[in-house]
Structure formats: C-alpha cells, structure tokens
Enzyme design. Structure first.
Site, PDB file in Angstrom:
ATOM      1  N   GLU A 169       0.810  -1.224   0.000  1.00 15.89           N
ATOM      2  CA  GLU A 169       0.000   0.000   0.000  1.00 15.89           C
ATOM      3  C   GLU A 169       0.844   1.276   0.000  1.00 15.89           C
ATOM      4  O   GLU A 169       0.803   2.059   0.956  1.00 15.89           O
ATOM      5  CB  GLU A 169      -0.966  -0.008   1.190  1.00 15.89           C
ATOM      6  CG  GLU A 169      -1.995  -1.117   1.117  1.00 15.89           C
ATOM      7  CD  GLU A 169      -3.091  -0.971   2.170  1.00 15.89           C
ATOM      8  OE1 GLU A 169      -3.169   0.094   2.807  1.00 15.89           O
ATOM      9  OE2 GLU A 169      -3.871  -1.922   2.351  1.00 15.89           O
ATOM     10  N   GLU A 192      -5.042  -8.553   0.172  1.00 12.01           N
ATOM     11  CA  GLU A 192      -5.730  -8.311   1.440  1.00 12.01           C
ATOM     12  C   GLU A 192      -7.222  -8.155   1.168  1.00 12.01           C
ATOM     13  O   GLU A 192      -7.617  -7.451   0.245  1.00 12.01           O
ATOM     14  CB  GLU A 192      -5.224  -7.047   2.157  1.00 12.01           C
ATOM     15  CG  GLU A 192      -3.817  -7.137   2.700  1.00 12.01           C
ATOM     16  CD  GLU A 192      -3.390  -5.881   3.450  1.00 12.01           C
ATOM     17  OE1 GLU A 192      -4.287  -5.127   3.914  1.00 12.01           O
ATOM     18  OE2 GLU A 192      -2.175  -5.647   3.570  1.00 12.01           O
TER      19      GLU A 192
END
Length: 543
Positions: free
Chosen positions: A186, A422
């Site tokens: 991220e 995720e």
C-alpha cells in the site's frame, strides 16, 4: 472506469462457495505484517522503526494508547502460528520482513543482524516443511528509525539505494526458497498517512484517516518530534511531500526489481508485485458526467498513482493535469526501470465509497492531498449507506465493489495477473465478551463468502485473478487502532499470553478451502485434526 460489464458466463455459488469452484492452481492464504504481529521489539538485535518511535512518543494518537512492543508475540510463537496455517489447509502465508530486524541501522554499512536473518530463515523453513508457500513483503511501513534520523526516510532520494541494498540482502538470504515477493504494501496509504511528518501543520488533517480508525480530533505535541518525516522545508506543503514520498517508493520498487532481475532471476525464478489498496469508487450520481469523471479521477489518485507508472513510466493523465510541476517527472532511465517492473498486481480491497465532483481549492498554498483530485467522497447517498458499517468507522461492507475493481483493473491496466493480497473485515474488541462469544464472527464469515463469490464471478468473466489472501490470519496490533480492532480469522487473547483460538470464520474457511478439497466441488470436508481445530476451549498451541 468500466460502465458496461459482461454477463456472467457461469452461475456463482453464493455463500456455498468452496475450493472446488476454483481451479486447482488458485492460491488461498492469509496475511500478516511484521510490526503488527512479531513483538520482540528489543529482542534479537532488532533496531527501532518509525513505529516504535511514533507509538512511544505519541501514545495519544493510538486509539488505546498501546504499541507493538509485544504485538501478539509471533516472534516467539511463529511455530504455533504456522501450525495454525497448516491446520487450516491454506496454500500460502503472507508475512513481511522487518527492515530494522535484519538491518538495525537501516543500511548495509551499519551492519547486518545475523540473528534477524536466522529468525526469517527459520520461519521460511518451517513454512516449507509444512507445505506452505511463503509470500514475502519487503516493506510494510516499518522504516528503520536510523534512516529517518539520517535523511528523513522516504522523503529523501537516498532511501532508494538503501532499500535496494536491503532487498538484495533478502534475495541473497531467502530467495532460494521464496518465489513470491511483494516489494511494497500500500504505497498510497504510506505516502498519504505515514510518509509525512506529524509535526507539519497540515498533518493534523491527514491524521484523520478513515482507514485507520483514528479519532476525529488529535492533539499536537508540545515540541516537534521527527517521527515520520521532516519539517526542514516549512514552505513545502504536506501534499507536495506526499507525492515526493510516493515518487521515492516507486523508485525503490523499481530498484529492487532491477537488482533481482540482474542478479537473481535466472537462478531463483521468483515473481514480483506491489500490493496496491483501492476502494470501489462509485459515482454519487451515475447519470451525472461530472460525478462519473470524478470517480475516475479518484481511482487514478488511489490506484493509478502507483500502477500507471509501471505501465507507461508516467503518472495518470488526470494527476499530471491537476498537479503540474508539483508532481515530479521520471527520467528516461527511471522510466525504463519502472515499465514492466511487475509480474502480477496485488490488490488490497476492503470497502467502497461514493464519489462526487468538487471545485479545486482557491488557495493552492493550502492544498492538501485530499483536495488535489477535485472530488468528494461519502459513504451515504440520500441518507442511505453504500453498505452496512462493520463497526463505528470507515469499513462499509460492499462485496460488489471488489467485482467492479477487478474489472476496472483488467480493462484499464493491460489485463494483469491479479492476486487479492488483502481482503477482510474487523470487529470491535469487546472485552465484555466471553471467549465463546468472541469466536462467533458471523459478519466476517458472510463478508468472506460474499467477496469470494464476487471474485469468482470476475474470474468467470475473464479477470485473471489467481489468488486470495485474507487479512488477517490472526487478530493483531492494528496500527492506529491498536488492540481495539480485530481482523483475524483466529482470535488472540491479548490478556492471556496471546493464546490463539479459531473463530467461526476460520473453521468455515478450513472446511470450505482446505487444500485437500481441490478436486470435487461437493467433496466432504476434511476429517483429519477436526477436533483439534474446532475445540473452542483449547488453545491451538497444545496441538
């Protein structure tokens, strides 16, 4: 952004979904990250990271004032955790390597911590001995504090070389057994919320990051403390620093890929990707062209910011038009390194948001990252939520969003191989619940069933998604939320030596997706070890 989606080729099984609906080579697993689970902050020669400094300097900015000093003690309990992965029948386990655990001073020149190397060698060997494939993240936001002190971490170009050296060390030490690498987790989240100094004035706004469950107001420290970045240039806006951090993250990613392909690819034959987070950006009014364009811009600023440079060597057109010289350009040599520097795309998806158009700020000097894209986001329309809230903040449950995101990536980013790196949902840590009550997580069970069904539907329509990793394997120390937020398939008793217990979602996931169920859709659940895994009042470590 896609507007017309193809008709499903095959029916989807809804909440009856199981491994048999997917091809045999589809990967199922679960993930964690080093600072969130390891603990042992001062054990084994580990150096401090920016998270150690931040949590000890500003405990008031962690929802419960806690820190990751012990996290859930996986450093000492890793064999038990691997036993859990094996009992669940998962193909893969995703974890991250703590940069300051193997390089306490941040750089090779400052010394290699052989005890840290040994820990990760033992972890990897234990996974492989149990027929579990490691998916290894190099950077999950734990910059060594030494590099933050030396040159402000990812605000400095100097970090690119140090990250390359760190990556090369990992490839040398672990690459003979690790074949699946994630360079950076991220980068958008890190750039936006963590890469910039808390003590820069605009940061008080940025700290109210919905993803991280922070309070709506924050207190400023009495003295500036260098934690995440620098205040050396007070004339630079926080937004400009955000893009500088993002730029250096991209260059660090490219440098790591280059050193792997130059020195290790021929013998180790590993694959690479970045794990990019995004939401489904749904136009508030789908009949309003301005809102449709705003949703497209929002996707550019969230996902395209880091994906587009890997395809064209440039940032998305909308970002270049809106930001102009505030957005750095890549040199010709940097473009060559960036283009094609991935084998797959990791997608972290949790939720969705409505997006509407917005006017740019009149005073560009007051611009912050969240206004640069000229769009507003909201979780409701006409008083109705886009999806039910999982808890008090940020995560609206919108399974169809993952379907739309996968199609948008396929259609707009050259149809890449995709792994869901995720996907998960939290529940609030309710200390009044008994152990038996805490293990009942029906919301998570339905969340996973519904999202997996949408992933399968996207596969049926040609999206090349090849794996699904739940976030997370276990309840952990959840960053700014501390211990107040539980994401795990496995319940962790924070108050009793971090004992592990399976939640209902873990038992369902095992029965539906155990690796022994690869062949037949309606094959019976595996019977081996059922009692050990399903028994609610026994700690898994006893088995």
């Amino acid at each position: 952004m896609s507007s017309v989606l193809p008709t499903p080729v095959l029916p989807t099984p809804g909440r009856n979904i199981n491994r048999g609906h997917f091809p045999d080579d589809f990967i199922f697993g679960a993930g964690t990250s080093s600072y969130q689970i390891e603990g042992a902050a001062r054990e084994g020669g580990r150096g401090p990271s920016i998270w150690d400094t931040f949590t000890h300097t500003h405990p008031e900015l962690i929802q419960d004032g806690s820190n990751g000093d012990t996290a859930i003690n996986s450093y000492n309990l890793y064999k038990e955790d691997i036993k859990i992965v094996k009992l669940m029948g998962l193909d893969a386990y995703r974890f991250s390597i703590s940069w300051p655990r193997i390089l306490p001073g941040g750089s090779i020149n400052a010394g290699i911590n052989q005890e840290g190397i040994k820990y990760y060698n033992n972890l990897i060997d234990e996974l492989l001995a149990n027929d579990i494939v490691p998916y290894v993240t190099l950077f999950h936001w734990d910059v060594p504090q030494a590099l933050q002190d030396q040159y402000d971490g990812f605000l400095s170009d100097k970090i690119v070389d140090d990250f390359r050296d760190f990556a090369e060390l990992c490839f040398w030490e672990f690459g003979d057994r690790v074949k699946n690498w994630i360079t950076i987790n991220e980068p958008q989240s890190y750039s936006d919320f963590f890469g910039v100094a808390y003590d820069t004035p605009p940061k008080a706004h940025a700290l109210k990051a919905s993803r991280l469950l922070v309070p709506t107001t924050v207190a400023r420290p009495s003295k500036p403390v260098r934690v995440f970045a620098s205040t050396a240039d007070p004339g630079t806006t926080t937004a400009d620093q955000v893009y500088k951090v993002g730029h250096n993250l991209l260059l660090a990613h490219a440098a790591a890929i280059q050193v792997y392909r130059d020195k290790f690819q021929n013998t180790q034959e590993g694959t690479f990707g970045m794990a990019l987070v995004t939401q489904w950006m749904k136009p508030l009014n789908e009949n309003n062209p301005a809102d449709v364009e705003a949703a497209s811009r929002a996707f550019d600023f969230k996902f395209g910011w880091f994906m587009q440079p890997l395809i064209t060597g440039e940032y998305p057109k909308s970002m270049r038009q809106l930001l102009g010289p505030r957005l750095r350009e890549f040199t010709p040599d940097q473009k060559k390194l960036l283009i094609g520097s991935y084998d797959y795309v990791g997608v972290n998806y949790y939720t969705a948001t409505y997006v509407s158009s917005a006017q740019p700020p009149h005073d560009k000097k007051k611009a912050v990252f969240h206004t640069d894209g000229n769009f507003y986001t909201t979780d409701s329309k006409d008083g109705v939520l886009i999806g039910p809230l999982a808890g008090p903040a940020w995560l609206n449950i919108v399974p169809e969003g993952i379907y739309h995101v996968l199609h948008d990536i396929k259609e707009n980013y050259e149809d890449p191989v995709i792994y869901i790196t995720e996907n998960g949902v939290y529940e609030v840590n309710d200390t009044a619940k008994t152990l038996s009550e805490a293990r009942v997580d029906t919301t998570r069970l339905h969340y996973l069933q519904d999202h997996l069904s949408k992933v399968l539907e996207a596969r049926h329509q040609g999206v090349r998604v090849q794996g699904y990793l739940v976030w997370s394997l276990m309840d952990n120390w959840e960053l700014r939320a501390g211990y107040t937020s539980r994401f795990g398939l496995i319940h962790v008793d924070y108050y009793n030596n971090f004992a592990r217990y399976p939640k209902d979602s873990a038992i369902w996931f095992r029965n539906a997706f155990h690796k022994r169920l690869r062949i037949h859709v309606n094959k019976a659940r595996p019977q081996e070890d059922d009692g050990a895994f399903d028994t609610p009042r026994k700690r898994l470590r006893k088995y």
